[in-house]
Each structure stands twice: as structure tokens, then as C-alpha cells.
Design an enzyme around this catalytic site. Structure first.
Site, PDB file in Angstrom:
ATOM      1  N   HIS A  69     -44.803-103.692 -46.751  1.00 26.69           N
ATOM      2  CA  HIS A  69     -45.103-105.348 -47.255  1.00 26.69           C
ATOM      3  C   HIS A  69     -43.725-105.945 -47.093  1.00 26.69           C
ATOM      4  CE1 HIS A  69     -43.404-103.206 -50.613  1.00 26.69           C
ATOM      5  NE2 HIS A  69     -42.846-104.637 -50.941  1.00 26.69           N
ATOM      6  N   THR A  71     -41.766-108.780 -49.413  1.00 26.30           N
ATOM      7  CA  THR A  71     -41.998-109.417 -50.757  1.00 26.30           C
ATOM      8  C   THR A  71     -41.590-110.832 -50.551  1.00 26.30           C
ATOM      9  OG1 THR A  71     -41.306-107.538 -51.860  1.00 26.30           O
ATOM     10  CG2 THR A  71     -41.145-109.358 -53.082  1.00 26.30           C
ATOM     11  N   HIS A 153     -37.803-109.310 -45.587  1.00 31.25           N
ATOM     12  CA  HIS A 153     -37.714-108.068 -44.682  1.00 31.25           C
ATOM     13  C   HIS A 153     -39.002-106.914 -45.200  1.00 31.25           C
ATOM     14  CE1 HIS A 153     -36.688-107.259 -49.208  1.00 31.25           C
ATOM     15  NE2 HIS A 153     -37.084-105.789 -48.806  1.00 31.25           N
TER      16      HIS A 153
HETATM   17  O1  ACK Z   1     -38.850-103.348 -50.746  1.00 29.64           O
HETATM   18  P1  ACK Z   1     -38.795-104.594 -51.603  1.00 29.64           P
HETATM   19  O2  ACK Z   1     -38.929-105.926 -51.202  1.00 29.64           O
HETATM   20  O3  ACK Z   1     -38.435-104.455 -52.872  1.00 29.64           O
HETATM   21  O4  ACK Z   1     -40.422-104.451 -52.691  1.00 29.64           O
HETATM   22  C1  ACK Z   1     -40.285-103.900 -53.552  1.00 29.64           C
HETATM   23  C2  ACK Z   1     -41.135-104.854 -54.626  1.00 29.64           C
HETATM   24  O5  ACK Z   1     -40.420-105.732 -55.038  1.00 29.64           O
HETATM   25  C3  ACK Z   1     -41.837-104.068 -55.774  1.00 29.64           C
HETATM   26  O6  ACK Z   1     -40.711-103.442 -56.505  1.00 29.64           O
HETATM   27  C4  ACK Z   1     -39.029-105.927 -54.576  1.00 29.64           C
HETATM   28  N1  ACK Z   1     -38.223-105.950 -55.935  1.00 29.64           N
HETATM   29  C5  ACK Z   1     -38.019-105.215 -57.023  1.00 29.64           C
HETATM   30  N2  ACK Z   1     -37.225-105.909 -57.762  1.00 29.64           N
HETATM   31  C6  ACK Z   1     -36.849-107.217 -57.020  1.00 29.64           C
HETATM   32  C7  ACK Z   1     -36.104-108.296 -57.484  1.00 29.64           C
HETATM   33  N3  ACK Z   1     -35.347-108.129 -58.619  1.00 29.64           N
HETATM   34  N4  ACK Z   1     -35.934-109.298 -56.470  1.00 29.64           N
HETATM   35  C8  ACK Z   1     -36.649-109.291 -55.567  1.00 29.64           C
HETATM   36  N5  ACK Z   1     -37.157-108.307 -55.231  1.00 29.64           N
HETATM   37  C9  ACK Z   1     -37.404-107.203 -55.916  1.00 29.64           C
HETATM   38  C10 ACK Z   1     -38.540-104.441 -54.010  1.00 29.64           C
END
Ligand code: ACK
Length: 222
Positions: A69, A71, A153
Site C-alpha cells: 500500500h 499510506t 512510497h
Molecule cells: O510502510 P508504511 O507507509 O509505514 O505503512 C505503514 C502504516 O503506516 C501502518 O503502520 C505507516 N506509519 C506508521 N507510523 C507512521 C507515522 N507516524 N507517520 C506516517 N506513517 C506511519 C507505516
């Protein structure tokens, strides 16, 4: 009572459809398989791992986790700053459940993460939180000066003990170097694209043909 009124998700984002997930995983594996056999990678191995005596099998080094995914907003079930505001944005409500084509324009590898850069279109940027890059400044100071969407990303794998949010920081670091005018050291023209080295174990493969990835804008409650 609608679910959105009872609780917020762990995060919102674009979830790659199953067929394209397999394709992206295969492309990533092929890249890792090739990268760790290159002389240039072996030469820079001390930048990559402290244990430079040993050979590194990158396919083993990174653990993959969950559905692929991109985010948009990490909400932490409402505990994250701006979570409610994001969920209430008209574009988020309107486009929830819609299909998109994400453009994966590069793959990158660092001692911590492997990921794909997502180059967002204008339409897709309407779902991008305004402060996503600024929220990273404590880790990557130059992030404040990078354009919106720079952090977008897909995490493809993390080294043991590394949190997935590190992938976005690693990408921002490389983009900050590019913005400063560092092109990276062009290492090799590979079938997939050109490979450049940015020091400290950071590798970027700019894809000759960006991968177009079908994805659904949705959320994960986890
Ligand atoms: O790989 P990612 O983008 O990095 O997908 C996961 C998803 O959320 C579930 O954990 C992202 N993630 C975790 N903590 C944060 C944060 N503080 N800020 C932005 N993205 C985050 C993580």
C-alpha cells in the site's frame, strides 16, 4: 451509526490490487537478486552493514509484511495529529473506495528498508495530507523544503527491527540529496533502469518504464 463516527482507522492509503502486488513483489525480488551480485554493491558493503565480512543476501535481509500500500494519512485510530481533520476532508469522503492508477517511478534500497517511490498525479495529491513532509523534519530536516507528495512510497521490506515508517524517511533523504544537486554516482544501466549510489548504503533505481499500479483508496483498521 457509521463506522467513521465510532472510530478512525490505523491509516488511510491506496491499496494495490492483488495482481499488481505480485508483479511489484517480483520486480523488487529481481532487483534485490541482481543488486547484491554487483561489484559496486560489494564495494560499498561496509556502508550497508557493519558486518562487512559476510556476504549479504538481500532477499533474506528484508522481511516483507502485509498488503502492499501507499499510506496517505497515518491516523493511529484517531490518536495521530490531524487524523479527524483528514478523515473529514471532502476529497477523502468522496474518493473513498475509488480506483486509482499509481505510478511507481523508482525502487530504492538502504540498510534499513526497500521501497518504491510513488509519483502522485495532481488528482492523487488532493488526498495527500498537507503536512506529510513537514511531519518528517525531526528525522529528515530538508523534508520541509521538498514538494508535497515526496514522501509517497510503497514499503517493500524492512530490515529486522526496523519500523515501516522508516521507508518514507529513507526516500525523503535521497530526494533531499537530489534537491541539493547530488545526482548520485551512476553505477550501472540495468534492464529495469539506471542505478545510482547516494552514499551510506543508499541505492536508487530509476525505472525506465514506471510501473502502473492499480490501487483502491481505502483504509485499514488492522
Ligand atoms: O510502510 P508504511 O507507509 O509505514 O505503512 C505503514 C502504516 O503506516 C501502518 O503502520 C505507516 N506509519 C506508521 N507510523 C507512521 C507515522 N507516524 N507517520 C506516517 N506513517 C506511519 C507505516
Amino acid at each position: 451509526v457509521p463506522l467513521e463516527e465510532t472510530s478512525l482507522p490505523l491509516f488511510f492509503g491506496w491499496f494495490l490490487l492483488p495482481g499488481i502486488q505480485d508483479k511489484v513483489r517480483c520486480t523488487s525480488m529481481d532487483f534485490l537478486k541482481t543488486l547484491d551480485t554487483l561489484e559496486a554493491f560489494k564495494k560499498h558493503l561496509p556502508d550497508f552493514t557493519v558486518d562487512a565480512e559476510k556476504e549479504v543476501d538481500l532477499e533474506q535481509y528484508f522481511q516483507t509484511n502485509g498488503a502492499l500500500h501507499c499510506t496517505t494519512k497515518f491516523c493511529d485510530y484517531g490518536k495521530a495529529e490531524g487524523a479527524k481533520e483528514y478523515a473529514d476532508k471532502p476529497a477523502v469522503k468522496e474518493l473513498y473506495g475509488s480506483a486509482f492508477e499509481l505510478s511507481l517511478s523508482a525502487l530504492f534500497v538502504t540498510p534499513r528498508t526497500v521501497g518504491a517511490r510513488v509519483s502522485l498525479s495532481e488528482d492523487q495529491l488532493t488526498l495527500w495530507p498537507a503536512d506529510a513532509e513537514k511531519e518528517a523534519v525531526s528525522v529528515v530536516p530538508a523534508a520541509a523544503t521538498l514538494p508535497a507528495g515526496s514522501r509517497a512510497h510503497v514499503t517493500l521490506g524492512c530490515a529486522e527491527g526496523v519500523e515501516p515508517q522508516q521507508t518514507g524517511f529513507d526516500l525523503l533523504e535521497i530526494l533531499a540529496l537530489q534537491q541539493e544537486g547530488q545526482e548520485g554516482e551512476l553505477v550501472e544501466e540495468m534492464e529495469l533502469g539506471s542505478l545510482a549510489y547516494y552514499g551510506k548504503g543508499r541505492w536508487l533505481l530509476s525505472l525506465r518504464e514506471p510501473v502502473s499500479a492499480q490501487a483502491c483508496f481505502s483504509s485499514l483498521y488492522g
